[in-house]
Each structure stands twice: as C-alpha cells, then as structure tokens.
Design a protein around this motif. Structure first.
Motif, mmCIF file in Angstrom:
data_model
loop_
_atom_site.group_PDB
_atom_site.id
_atom_site.type_symbol
_atom_site.label_atom_id
_atom_site.label_comp_id
_atom_site.label_asym_id
_atom_site.label_seq_id
_atom_site.Cartn_x
_atom_site.Cartn_y
_atom_site.Cartn_z
ATOM 1 N N ARG A 1 -3.534 3.999 -1.525
ATOM 2 C CA ARG A 1 -4.039 3.027 -2.543
ATOM 3 C C ARG A 1 -3.167 1.726 -2.586
ATOM 4 O O ARG A 1 -2.160 1.589 -1.991
ATOM 5 C CB ARG A 1 -3.872 3.658 -3.928
ATOM 6 C CG ARG A 1 -2.224 3.681 -4.393
ATOM 7 C CD ARG A 1 -2.331 4.256 -5.898
ATOM 8 N NE ARG A 1 -1.864 2.788 -6.732
ATOM 9 C CZ ARG A 1 -1.567 2.565 -7.877
ATOM 10 N NH1 ARG A 1 -1.308 3.901 -8.372
ATOM 11 N NH2 ARG A 1 -1.414 1.371 -8.482
ATOM 12 N N MET B 1 -4.109 10.019 2.101
ATOM 13 C CA MET B 1 -4.772 9.285 0.867
ATOM 14 C C MET B 1 -3.841 7.978 1.048
ATOM 15 O O MET B 1 -2.708 7.801 1.497
ATOM 16 C CB MET B 1 -4.692 10.045 -0.200
ATOM 17 C CG MET B 1 -5.406 11.455 -0.201
ATOM 18 S SD MET B 1 -5.437 12.157 -1.835
ATOM 19 C CE MET B 1 -6.639 11.363 -2.483
ATOM 20 N N ASN C 1 0.823 -1.116 -0.164
ATOM 21 C CA ASN C 1 0.101 -0.073 -0.060
ATOM 22 C C ASN C 1 0.886 1.167 0.023
ATOM 23 O O ASN C 1 1.937 1.222 0.573
ATOM 24 C CB ASN C 1 -0.853 0.067 1.086
ATOM 25 C CG ASN C 1 -1.866 -1.244 1.402
ATOM 26 O OD1 ASN C 1 -2.686 -1.118 0.467
ATOM 27 N ND2 ASN C 1 -1.598 -1.995 2.220
ATOM 28 N N TYR D 1 -3.386 12.758 -7.499
ATOM 29 C CA TYR D 1 -3.572 11.600 -6.709
ATOM 30 C C TYR D 1 -4.966 10.735 -6.992
ATOM 31 O O TYR D 1 -4.788 9.495 -6.822
ATOM 32 C CB TYR D 1 -3.310 11.907 -5.202
ATOM 33 C CG TYR D 1 -2.030 12.419 -5.045
ATOM 34 C CD1 TYR D 1 -0.816 12.172 -5.839
ATOM 35 C CD2 TYR D 1 -2.062 13.629 -4.329
ATOM 36 C CE1 TYR D 1 0.310 12.800 -5.381
ATOM 37 C CE2 TYR D 1 -0.864 13.987 -4.035
ATOM 38 C CZ TYR D 1 0.372 13.693 -4.613
ATOM 39 O OH TYR D 1 1.599 14.365 -4.006
ATOM 40 N N GLU E 1 -4.838 8.857 -10.166
ATOM 41 C CA GLU E 1 -3.759 7.733 -10.031
ATOM 42 C C GLU E 1 -4.276 6.563 -9.044
ATOM 43 O O GLU E 1 -3.515 5.787 -8.649
ATOM 44 C CB GLU E 1 -2.482 8.241 -9.813
ATOM 45 C CG GLU E 1 -1.768 9.052 -10.811
ATOM 46 C CD GLU E 1 -1.596 7.958 -12.121
ATOM 47 O OE1 GLU E 1 -1.070 6.792 -12.126
ATOM 48 O OE2 GLU E 1 -1.877 8.678 -13.234
ATOM 49 N N GLY E 2 -5.477 6.665 -8.795
ATOM 50 C CA GLY E 2 -6.341 5.475 -8.062
ATOM 51 C C GLY E 2 -5.951 5.697 -6.485
ATOM 52 O O GLY E 2 -6.231 4.843 -5.611
ATOM 53 N N PHE E 3 -5.648 6.720 -5.611
ATOM 54 C CA PHE E 3 -5.549 7.257 -4.489
ATOM 55 C C PHE E 3 -6.669 7.450 -4.109
ATOM 56 O O PHE E 3 -7.772 8.092 -4.793
ATOM 57 C CB PHE E 3 -4.599 8.285 -4.033
ATOM 58 C CG PHE E 3 -2.915 7.881 -3.962
ATOM 59 C CD1 PHE E 3 -2.451 7.564 -2.697
ATOM 60 C CD2 PHE E 3 -2.397 7.940 -5.167
ATOM 61 C CE1 PHE E 3 -1.194 7.251 -2.783
ATOM 62 C CE2 PHE E 3 -1.164 7.376 -5.117
ATOM 63 C CZ PHE E 3 -0.627 7.086 -4.032
ATOM 64 N N ASN E 4 -7.362 7.017 -2.574
ATOM 65 C CA ASN E 4 -8.543 7.529 -2.144
ATOM 66 C C ASN E 4 -8.087 8.136 -0.766
ATOM 67 O O ASN E 4 -7.394 7.853 0.055
ATOM 68 C CB ASN E 4 -9.344 6.102 -1.873
ATOM 69 C CG ASN E 4 -9.881 5.482 -3.087
ATOM 70 O OD1 ASN E 4 -10.476 6.155 -4.130
ATOM 71 N ND2 ASN E 4 -9.414 4.312 -3.610
#
Length: 154
Positions: free
Chosen positions: A152, A150, A107, A123, A126-129
């Motif tokens: 991912r 954040m 991660n 971010y 690019e798939g960050f949450n």
C-alpha cells in the motif's frame, strides 16, 4: 452505568533483547512454524526496526520491520493469541505505518499466508492490495504454502 474497568491503552516502544523470553513464548504459541530466537537476535543486531507493544507492563505484541530507499517492509507482526480480537493488531499496524511515513517511506510491503484469513482481512481493511505471489514461501504441515505479497502507498 457500567462499572467495568477500562482496559489500559497499549504502548509502543523499541523491542529489547530483554524481551526475547516473553516474545519467544508468544511466537511459539502464535505460529505453527515460529521464527527462532536466533532470527530475532540477528534482526536486533542488524538494526531492523523492532517494536514491542506493552499493556500493563505485559508484552502483548511485537513487530520486526525494515525501512530502506522509501520502502517499508513488515517482516513480522504478532499479537499474543489471548490478546487477539481486541484491535491490538490494527493499532500496531497503524502505528508502524505512521512511523514509516514520518521516516520517509512511500510504500509498505508484507507477506501473508492465504490461509491466515484474520491477518489477510486486517491488511485488506487497512488499504493493502495483493501485488504478487511467492510460491512455496512458508513452511507448513503439508510441505510449503504460498505467500501473498501485499503493498500500500503511504
């Protein structure tokens, strides 16, 4: 047919103490509350993974990261202001995440100012949450600003 010369591809390499003058010039221009040179020196001395992004032998970006127990933390990711908007931040971020994955990270985590819409959008794309909030994390001209945490999966 275009006669415009192709822009040289950026190259990623380990950051060195000799880069600190150029790095500090970028850091001071990129942030209202920059890290100090002492912080960068401590990161290099402590063994953080620090990267330089060069283009035509010019430092255009850098990062400071940490990898431990399957977690990769991006502590600083910066592109010189006049080189922003050309995909260098995305290139640097993707390079970091690929490196982390090949070195066992599961991660990736980072903090970002909610007011930094450009970085936040990068971010997210690019798939960050968003996984958390650090209250009053960053200094600001009005006191303190929260940080979005954040993450991912890699």
């Amino acid at each position: 047919m275009s006669t415009r010369p192709r822009e040289a591809l950026p190259k990623l390499r380990p950051l060195e103490v000799l880069d600190l003058d150029a790095l500090m010039d970028i850091e001071r221009r990129a942030y209202s509350h920059p890290w100090t040179e002492a912080i960068f020196r401590d990161c290099l001395r402590a063994g953080y993974t620090c990267w330089a992004l060069d283009q035509r032998q010019l430092l255009i970006g850098y990062s400071v990261t940490s990898l431990a127990v399957g977690e990769y933390h991006i502590l600083n990711l910066t592109v010189r202001p006049e080189s922003q908007g050309r995909g260098h931040g995305r290139f640097l971020l993707r390079s970091l995440l690929n490196w982390a994955k090949t070195h066992g990270a599961e991660n990736a985590f980072l903090e970002v100012r909610p007011s930094n819409r450009t970085a936040l959008n990068l971010y997210l794309s690019e798939g960050f949450n968003e996984v958390g909030l650090r209250k009053a994390y960053y200094p600001s001209h009005r006191g303190r600003e929260d940080a979005l945490v954040m993450a991912r999966a890699l």
